[in-house]
Design a protein around this motif. Structure first.
Motif, PDB file in Angstrom:
ATOM      1  N   PRO A  94       0.829  -1.204   0.000  1.00 28.27           N
ATOM      2  CA  PRO A  94       0.000   0.000   0.000  1.00 28.27           C
ATOM      3  C   PRO A  94       0.868   1.260   0.000  1.00 28.27           C
ATOM      4  O   PRO A  94       2.047   1.203   0.361  1.00 28.27           O
ATOM      5  CB  PRO A  94      -0.798  -0.108   1.309  1.00 28.27           C
ATOM      6  N   VAL A  95       0.272   2.379  -0.417  1.00 26.60           N
ATOM      7  CA  VAL A  95       1.019   3.628  -0.553  1.00 26.60           C
ATOM      8  C   VAL A  95       1.727   4.003   0.741  1.00 26.60           C
ATOM      9  O   VAL A  95       2.908   4.340   0.750  1.00 26.60           O
ATOM     10  CB  VAL A  95       0.060   4.761  -1.008  1.00 26.60           C
ATOM     11  N   GLN A  96       1.006   3.903   1.855  1.00 21.41           N
ATOM     12  CA  GLN A  96       1.612   4.338   3.122  1.00 21.41           C
ATOM     13  C   GLN A  96       2.854   3.505   3.452  1.00 21.41           C
ATOM     14  O   GLN A  96       3.883   4.048   3.859  1.00 21.41           O
ATOM     15  CB  GLN A  96       0.613   4.229   4.271  1.00 21.41           C
ATOM     16  N   GLU A  97       2.761   2.176   3.240  1.00 19.93           N
ATOM     17  CA  GLU A  97       3.928   1.327   3.505  1.00 19.93           C
ATOM     18  C   GLU A  97       5.085   1.704   2.591  1.00 19.93           C
ATOM     19  O   GLU A  97       6.249   1.715   3.000  1.00 19.93           O
ATOM     20  CB  GLU A  97       3.572  -0.155   3.279  1.00 19.93           C
ATOM     21  N   THR A  98       4.763   2.019   1.329  1.00 21.36           N
ATOM     22  CA  THR A  98       5.799   2.400   0.372  1.00 21.36           C
ATOM     23  C   THR A  98       6.519   3.661   0.839  1.00 21.36           C
ATOM     24  O   THR A  98       7.740   3.743   0.816  1.00 21.36           O
ATOM     25  CB  THR A  98       5.174   2.644  -1.009  1.00 21.36           C
ATOM     26  N   LEU A 120       6.107  11.664   9.777  1.00 22.72           N
ATOM     27  CA  LEU A 120       6.849  12.127   8.597  1.00 22.72           C
ATOM     28  C   LEU A 120       6.232  11.594   7.313  1.00 22.72           C
ATOM     29  O   LEU A 120       6.128  12.320   6.319  1.00 22.72           O
ATOM     30  CB  LEU A 120       8.301  11.667   8.691  1.00 22.72           C
ATOM     31  N   ALA A 121       5.808  10.319   7.344  1.00 27.47           N
ATOM     32  CA  ALA A 121       5.188   9.736   6.153  1.00 27.47           C
ATOM     33  C   ALA A 121       3.897  10.478   5.830  1.00 27.47           C
ATOM     34  O   ALA A 121       3.626  10.807   4.668  1.00 27.47           O
ATOM     35  CB  ALA A 121       4.925   8.250   6.368  1.00 27.47           C
TER      36      ALA A 121
ATOM     37  N   PRO B 280       2.322  -8.336   0.976  1.00 30.34           N
ATOM     38  CA  PRO B 280       3.721  -8.643   0.679  1.00 30.34           C
ATOM     39  C   PRO B 280       4.737  -8.303   1.774  1.00 30.34           C
ATOM     40  O   PRO B 280       5.918  -8.514   1.582  1.00 30.34           O
ATOM     41  CB  PRO B 280       3.992  -7.754  -0.547  1.00 30.34           C
ATOM     42  N   ASP B 281       4.286  -7.781   2.932  1.00 28.56           N
ATOM     43  CA  ASP B 281       5.247  -7.289   3.927  1.00 28.56           C
ATOM     44  C   ASP B 281       5.916  -8.441   4.678  1.00 28.56           C
ATOM     45  O   ASP B 281       5.252  -9.212   5.374  1.00 28.56           O
ATOM     46  CB  ASP B 281       4.524  -6.366   4.916  1.00 28.56           C
TER      47      ASP B 281
END
Lengths: 269, 335
Positions: A94-98, A120-121, B280-281
């Motif tokens: 997901p975008v946030q994890e990226t 920060l994210a 995928p984590d």
């Protein structure tokens, strides 16, 4: 204080083919620096060399006084963030994890983020305009959205130097201006040094403090947009006629494409 | 897309609690079920130490079934984790823990050991371990010079070494005529029936630190998924991280294989199964594969023991018989 980037007598080659030759340049901290030039001029290679990903055959690339390829990877990633031309985005993070992956050079050995990292994210996603996409997996995004997510990830690294390879290529005019304005704001407010590769000469003229015009791995010209974007130098670099006039906004030169039929037209015909 | 709604910590907690419960339940079942029939009262007494140490059921449970269930768990965890790591490291969904030549080398070693009439432990296991280590070394030496296409050449030389070893195995099988052939076939299909208590504890001492080490490399694994270039820009020393992961994983897979034979399917599919369920984590996938893969093999081994067959069915048969339909079902549901 050493300059953000100091390049001396740089030579880079892939096999026998030289890609960059006898290149020396200096980018002071807090500069908005744009690299222009025709295809296969070595722009991307120059950017990668500054990022420590390509090892020079000769010469040196120094980032704040130390050789780029000698930095420990983690330390370099705290100073320099890169927005590559093509980043793989097929994995359904997901975008946030990226964006949180930008915290990698800062988080501890267990790899878990703290509240500060989440803040920060969130901030990076907000200023690049992707906050509403936070939970969407990457493969569901459009090209422009992806580009902004990758920029958000780079900002989340809190770099002092940001390297971008054609960041506006996939964006519509509104997002082009947004991203360029954002870069300028970060440069002015936080003293961020921005080095960008671009094919858009007018965007370069409007935003850059310094330009570098490359052709076949060699410098054609460098300096302010006014000094670099001249009819003669552009023709030498690109091998085609480009009309240069004053930008109606009153800020430097403007470059216009000239279709062939206008060149062949006889005076008075 | 409900899996993205939970935060990392919530998913992690869920995986550890559910996976832990599943593993505990599988181990308990593995201890209580078997070919020796007895009521649940006697089992409870034996489990709680109520019946004396001379009781036959106590001995069976603590000296036979428990070590075997634990070994099955360790092997299942190792193979699942190995598959997970290789799939990320090689960026190839078809990678399994045997892909770099581990299976071929260990099989040649084990079959030579069986041919020489060595005991399953330590003789055959040691030869299998040496076999897999030498093929791995060979694969690494072949690819040591290559830099750019490293992943491709790693994969290809692993496949080639395995192909060569299968030819040797076929030859050895074809010249064996007596009862040893049966043992060899069982080894090749994956078989946990040879386990002994000391064997399990030795394995655990080596494997558990390896699990911990890989757990700490979860974030680098995530970065490697993004490609080498991006991983480098995000501060990962790609060469060093890949090397460490490769060595740890191959070591623990070799160690598992040398005692269980080539249990197939687990290492390929368990990681995909959890990717379907959890995303995928790797920070979530590693604990999931450890606990879930372990439970899966304990349960499969249990089935292989209690299902009616001539003697016992090799566990490698059960894993694919049960696992493949389960996986296809989940794949169809996720669309």
């Amino acid at each position: 204080m050493p300059p953000a980037v100091l390049i001396s007598n740089l030579q880079v080659a892939f096999g026998p083919r030289p890609v960059l030759q006898d290149l020396s340049l200096e980018v002071a901290e807090g500069t908005f620096f744009i690299i222009i030039g025709p295809n296969s001029a070595g722009k991307t290679t120059l950017l990668k060399t500054m990022a420590g990903a390509v090892r020079p055959r000769q010469g040196q690339v120094e980032i704040w006084g130390a050789a780029a390829d000698r930095y420990p990877s983690r330390e370099l990633a705290r100073l320099v963030a890169v927005v590559p031309q093509r980043a793989p985005t097929d994995i359904p993070f997901p975008v946030q994890e990226t964006v949180l992956m930008g915290r990698s050079p800062h988080v501890g050995w267990l790899g878990l983020e703290k509240q500060h990292d989440f803040d920060l994210a969130a901030e990076s996603m907000y200023i690049t305009g992707v906050a509403h996409l936070a939970r969407r997996p990457l493969p569901q995004l459009s090209g422009g959205e992806l580009q902004r997510v990758i920029i958000a990830r780079a900002l989340c690294q809190q770099p002092r130097l940001l390297l971008l390879d054609e960041p506006t290529a996939a964006l519509d005019p509104a997002h082009q201006v947004n991203i360029m304005d954002l870069m300028q704001r970060l440069q002015e407010e936080r003293g961020l040094t921005v080095i960008m590769v671009s094919h858009d000469l007018n965007l370069a003229a409007l935003y850059a403090d310094q330009l570098l015009l490359l052709k076949e791995g060699k410098r054609i010209s460098s300096g302010t947009p006014k000094e670099v974007l001249t009819y003669e130098q552009l023709e030498r670099a690109y091998g085609c006629a480009l009309l240069v006039d004053e930008n109606p906004l009153g800020k430097g030169p403007r470059v216009n494409l000239v279709p062939r039929r206008f060149l062949l037209k006889q005076p008075g015909a | 897309m409900s899996r993205f709604k939970l935060s990392l910590r919530q998913r992690l907690l869920g995986v550890v609690i559910l996976g832990g419960l599943l593993l505990a339940l599988s181990l308990a079942l593995g201890m209580c079920l078997g070919s020796t029939p007895a009521g649940w009262r006697r089992h409870l007494a034996a489990l709680l130490g109520g019946s004396g140490p001379e009781d036959i059921l106590t001995t069976i449970i603590w000296r036979l079934r428990l070590p075997r269930a634990l070994l099955a768990g360790l092997v299942g965890s190792t193979l699942s984790l190995g598959g997970l790591v290789f799939q990320a490291l090689l960026r190839n969904p078809l990678a399994d823990p045997y892909i770099l030549g581990v299976s071929g080398g260990s099989a040649v070693g084990a079959i030579l050991g069986l041919l020489a009439g060595l005991a399953p432990f330590p003789g055959v296991a040691l030869l299998a371990f040496l076999g897999s280590m030498s093929t791995l070394l060979l694969v690494l030496l072949i690819t040591a010079g290559a830099s750019g296409a490293r992943k491709g050449s790693l994969l290809l030389s692993g496949v080639m070494v395995n192909a060569f070893c299968s030819a040797v195995i076929m030859f050895l099988l074809s010249i064996t005529r007596d009862a040893r052939l049966h043992n060899m076939l069982y080894w090749l299909m994956g078989d946990l029936s040879m386990s002994a208590p000391d064997q399990t504890s030795i394995t655990a001492y080596v494997l558990l630190p390896c699990f911990l080490a890989v757990l700490c490399l979860a974030r680098p694994l995530n970065l490697l998924l993004l490609g080498e270039e991006t991983a480098r820009y995000l501060g990962l020393n790609v060469a060093a991280a890949s090397r460490v992961l490769l060595i740890i994983t191959s070591l623990m897979v070799s160690l598992a294989v040398c005692q269980s034979g080539l249990v197939g399917f687990v290492g390929l599919v368990v990681p995909h199964l959890f990717r379907l369920l959890l995303g995928p984590d790797h920070r979530v996938l590693i604990p999931a594969c450890l606990l879930g893969g372990g439970s899966f093999l304990v349960l499969c081994d249990l089935l292989s023991r209690v299902l009616p067959a001539q003697g016992e069915m090799p566990v490698g048969v059960v894993t694919a018989l049960v696992g493949a339909p389960l996986f296809i079902f989940l794949l169809m549901r996720s669309r």
